[in-house]
Design a protein around this motif. Structure first.
Motif, PDB file in Angstrom:
ATOM      1  N   HIS A  55      20.227  25.483   1.442  1.00 14.62           N
ATOM      2  CA  HIS A  55      19.882  26.902   1.429  1.00 14.62           C
ATOM      3  C   HIS A  55      19.568  27.400   2.835  1.00 14.62           C
ATOM      4  N   THR A  56      18.744  26.649   3.556  1.00 17.36           N
ATOM      5  CA  THR A  56      18.342  27.054   4.904  1.00 17.36           C
ATOM      6  C   THR A  56      19.549  27.106   5.833  1.00 17.36           C
ATOM      7  N   THR A  57      20.445  26.134   5.702  1.00 16.35           N
ATOM      8  CA  THR A  57      21.657  26.107   6.519  1.00 16.35           C
ATOM      9  C   THR A  57      22.525  27.331   6.245  1.00 16.35           C
ATOM     10  N   LYS A  58      22.723  27.659   4.981  1.00 23.67           N
ATOM     11  CA  LYS A  58      23.526  28.837   4.634  1.00 23.67           C
ATOM     12  C   LYS A  58      22.857  30.128   5.097  1.00 23.67           C
ATOM     13  N   ALA A  59      21.524  30.147   5.055  1.00 24.76           N
ATOM     14  CA  ALA A  59      20.794  31.335   5.503  1.00 24.76           C
ATOM     15  C   ALA A  59      21.082  31.632   6.965  1.00 24.76           C
ATOM     16  N   PHE A  60      21.044  30.594   7.801  1.00 25.21           N
ATOM     17  CA  PHE A  60      21.305  30.811   9.225  1.00 25.21           C
ATOM     18  C   PHE A  60      22.765  31.161   9.470  1.00 25.21           C
ATOM     19  N   GLY A  61      23.668  30.550   8.705  1.00 30.13           N
ATOM     20  CA  GLY A  61      25.067  30.913   8.841  1.00 30.13           C
ATOM     21  C   GLY A  61      25.303  32.377   8.524  1.00 30.13           C
ATOM     22  N   TRP A  62      24.649  32.863   7.459  1.00 32.23           N
ATOM     23  CA  TRP A  62      24.804  34.268   7.067  1.00 32.23           C
ATOM     24  C   TRP A  62      24.217  35.202   8.106  1.00 32.23           C
ATOM     25  N   GLN A  63      23.010  34.909   8.562  1.00 32.60           N
ATOM     26  CA  GLN A  63      22.341  35.867   9.445  1.00 32.60           C
ATOM     27  C   GLN A  63      23.047  36.001  10.782  1.00 32.60           C
ATOM     28  N   TRP A  64      23.580  34.905  11.317  1.00 32.15           N
ATOM     29  CA  TRP A  64      24.222  35.020  12.619  1.00 32.15           C
ATOM     30  C   TRP A  64      25.637  35.584  12.519  1.00 32.15           C
ATOM     31  N   LYS A  65      26.242  35.501  11.344  1.00 31.61           N
ATOM     32  CA  LYS A  65      27.526  36.162  11.134  1.00 31.61           C
ATOM     33  C   LYS A  65      27.339  37.661  10.999  1.00 31.61           C
ATOM     34  N   ASN A  66      26.188  38.082  10.503  1.00 32.33           N
ATOM     35  CA  ASN A  66      25.952  39.495  10.208  1.00 32.33           C
ATOM     36  C   ASN A  66      25.043  40.186  11.216  1.00 32.33           C
ATOM     37  N   SER A  67      24.821  39.558  12.344  1.00 32.16           N
ATOM     38  CA  SER A  67      23.931  40.164  13.337  1.00 32.16           C
ATOM     39  C   SER A  67      24.425  39.875  14.748  1.00 32.16           C
ATOM     40  N   ASN A  68      24.214  40.834  15.614  1.00 31.43           N
ATOM     41  CA  ASN A  68      24.525  40.652  17.036  1.00 31.43           C
ATOM     42  C   ASN A  68      23.246  40.416  17.829  1.00 31.43           C
ATOM     43  N   MET A  69      22.145  40.130  17.122  1.00 31.23           N
ATOM     44  CA  MET A  69      20.862  39.914  17.773  1.00 31.23           C
ATOM     45  C   MET A  69      20.967  38.741  18.759  1.00 31.23           C
ATOM     46  N   GLY A  70      20.494  38.957  19.973  1.00 30.27           N
ATOM     47  CA  GLY A  70      20.589  37.949  21.023  1.00 30.27           C
ATOM     48  C   GLY A  70      21.779  38.126  21.937  1.00 30.27           C
ATOM     49  N   HIS A  71      22.681  39.050  21.558  1.00 32.09           N
ATOM     50  CA  HIS A  71      23.892  39.263  22.354  1.00 32.09           C
ATOM     51  C   HIS A  71      24.001  40.691  22.889  1.00 32.09           C
ATOM     52  N   ASN A  72      23.020  41.513  22.613  1.00 27.09           N
ATOM     53  CA  ASN A  72      22.958  42.832  23.249  1.00 27.09           C
ATOM     54  C   ASN A  72      21.763  42.841  24.198  1.00 27.09           C
ATOM     55  N   GLU A  73      21.705  43.834  25.055  1.00 28.49           N
ATOM     56  CA  GLU A  73      20.775  43.756  26.187  1.00 28.49           C
ATOM     57  C   GLU A  73      19.311  43.677  25.770  1.00 28.49           C
ATOM     58  N   GLY A  74      18.882  44.506  24.828  1.00 32.33           N
ATOM     59  CA  GLY A  74      17.471  44.482  24.432  1.00 32.33           C
ATOM     60  C   GLY A  74      17.051  43.148  23.864  1.00 32.33           C
ATOM     61  N   PRO A 106      21.329  20.854  20.163  1.00 29.72           N
ATOM     62  CA  PRO A 106      21.613  20.396  18.802  1.00 29.72           C
ATOM     63  C   PRO A 106      21.616  21.489  17.741  1.00 29.72           C
ATOM     64  N   ALA A 107      21.323  22.723  18.123  1.00 28.94           N
ATOM     65  CA  ALA A 107      21.295  23.819  17.140  1.00 28.94           C
ATOM     66  C   ALA A 107      21.593  25.119  17.864  1.00 28.94           C
ATOM     67  N   ILE A 108      22.849  25.327  18.186  1.00 25.30           N
ATOM     68  CA  ILE A 108      23.223  26.454  19.033  1.00 25.30           C
ATOM     69  C   ILE A 108      23.078  27.790  18.331  1.00 25.30           C
ATOM     70  N   GLY A 109      23.076  27.800  16.981  1.00 25.48           N
ATOM     71  CA  GLY A 109      23.011  29.079  16.278  1.00 25.48           C
ATOM     72  C   GLY A 109      24.157  29.974  16.710  1.00 25.48           C
ATOM     73  N   SER A 110      23.851  31.216  17.050  1.00 21.47           N
ATOM     74  CA  SER A 110      24.895  32.137  17.511  1.00 21.47           C
ATOM     75  C   SER A 110      25.105  32.058  19.016  1.00 21.47           C
ATOM     76  N   GLY A 111      24.366  31.173  19.692  1.00 24.21           N
ATOM     77  CA  GLY A 111      24.555  30.977  21.126  1.00 24.21           C
ATOM     78  C   GLY A 111      23.679  31.826  22.015  1.00 24.21           C
ATOM     79  N   ARG A 112      22.650  32.441  21.456  1.00 24.83           N
ATOM     80  CA  ARG A 112      21.845  33.379  22.260  1.00 24.83           C
ATOM     81  C   ARG A 112      21.055  32.691  23.364  1.00 24.83           C
ATOM     82  N   VAL A 113      20.676  31.417  23.191  1.00 23.22           N
ATOM     83  CA  VAL A 113      19.898  30.736  24.223  1.00 23.22           C
ATOM     84  C   VAL A 113      20.793  30.280  25.382  1.00 23.22           C
TER      85      VAL A 113
END
Length: 337
Positions: A55-74, A106-113
């Motif tokens: 469940h937790t894995t799918k949650a992160f997959g969904w949120q980073w597919k549906n958000s640009n958070m971490g990739h815009n300037e603010g 080990p956990a790049i997520g959407s790559g924001r870091v």
């Protein structure tokens, strides 16, 4: 490149064979999806909670597919400030640990870091158990050419011991289902003398922990979009509270509340409920932080003593142990074997 890899099933060598990646011992075949090798497997260290991990894995997959958070300037500024604040360092100190190094994320997520440290490294081997890794590759492909992307589980990584000069593991260990085993696996793939950076959530004030778990129980079994919608009033409350202040004239020891003047949003945030708000980000990006907190089923918090005990067990030499109200950041060196 395959020299540092191992089979996640039997730990033996993997090799190219007729265009596929195959274990030389158990013959497991590793396939590519969208150019990314898939080494993902639910670890036997979390077998008893595999539904929660899924469940937790799918949650992160969904949120980073549906958000640009971490990739815009603010939100880039927020992510960068959060990173340096969590470890108590600045960019020059970070560069000292990772410059021209082979680094494991080990956990790049959407790559924001990666915006923070990729430009300094020689190479990054980046994995994620969720489908967010595909988003990371897509978002970063034209920005950095030193990142190798894989799907994998940090508790059961596809890498051999002593493979990396440094490990940067930010904002994920508390979601793995077995934080100690996660840190142990990260330490194993680190070369002697190598540097590891990791952080965990810190146990909060008692009412805050209770309230957070209660709200999580109300939304975690909903579909992601339904949970997103149900949590919207919390983000709106945070926005409304942000402009107000409160003065506590006397310490309330039982609730872990010190006297003093507080921004009301931050006071509620630290002591009663995660009412997150950052004025430099859009409402949607702020809400993603709220969703990120409440929706995943696994979201553990720890005491300072617990984290120090892990470091002692793993024979890691602490360089920096940075304690904040909301988290604990660690920079440590792997002692020579």
């Amino acid at each position: 490149m395959l020299d540092i890899f191992k089979c996640v099933e039997c730990t033996q060598d993997i090799k190219y064979q007729s265009g596929d990646i195959i274990c030389s011992s158990c013959k497991r075949v590793y396939k590519k999806n969208n150019g990314i090798l898939d080494f993902s497997i639910i670890s036997d260290k979390t077998e008893s909670i595999k539904e929660e991990v899924a469940h937790t894995t799918k949650a992160f997959g969904w949120q980073w597919k549906n958000s640009n958070m971490g990739h815009n300037e603010g939100s880039k500024v927020y992510s960068k400030n959060l990173f340096f604040d969590r470890y108590g360092i600045d960019e020059l100190e970070l560069k000292k640990y990772i410059a021209d190094k082979i680094v494991y994320d080990p956990a790049i997520g959407s790559g924001r870091v990666e915006y923070i440290f990729a430009k300094y490294t020689k190479e990054i081997y980046a994995t994620d158990l969720s489908d967010a890794v595909y988003e990371a590759k897509d978002k970063l492909k034209n920005l950095f050419n030193n990142i190798h992307y894989f799907k994998g589980n940090l508790i059961t990584p596809p890498f051999r011991q002593n493979s990396f000069d440094a490990v940067v593991c930010h904002a994920i260990l508390q979601h793995t289902g077995n934080t100690f085993e996660g840190i142990k696996s990260l330490t194993n793939v680190l070369k002697p003398g190598g540097i590891i950076l990791f952080d965990v959530y810190r146990k909060a004030a008692p009412i805050r922990d209770f309230t957070d778990d209660f709200i999580r129980s109300l939304v975690c079994d909903l579909k992601p979009q339904d949970a997103w919608d149900k949590l919207l009033p919390i983000t709106k409350l945070a926005q409304d509270l942000y402009i107000k202040k409160i003065t506590i004239s006397q310490e309330i020891q039982e609730l872990d509340i010190e006297k003093g003047e507080y921004n009301l949003q931050r006071f509620i945030y630290y002591k009663f409920l995660k009412t997150f708000w950052n004025e430099n980000m859009s409402f949607e990006d702020n809400h993603m932080v709220v969703f990120d907190w409440f929706y995943p089923k696994i979201s553990e918090r720890y005491t300072v003593e617990e984290v120090k005990n892990w470091l002692s067990k793993l024979n890691l030499e602490v360089i920096k142990f940075h304690v904040l109200e909301g988290g604990i950041g660690v920079i440590a060196k792997k002692c020579a074997e």
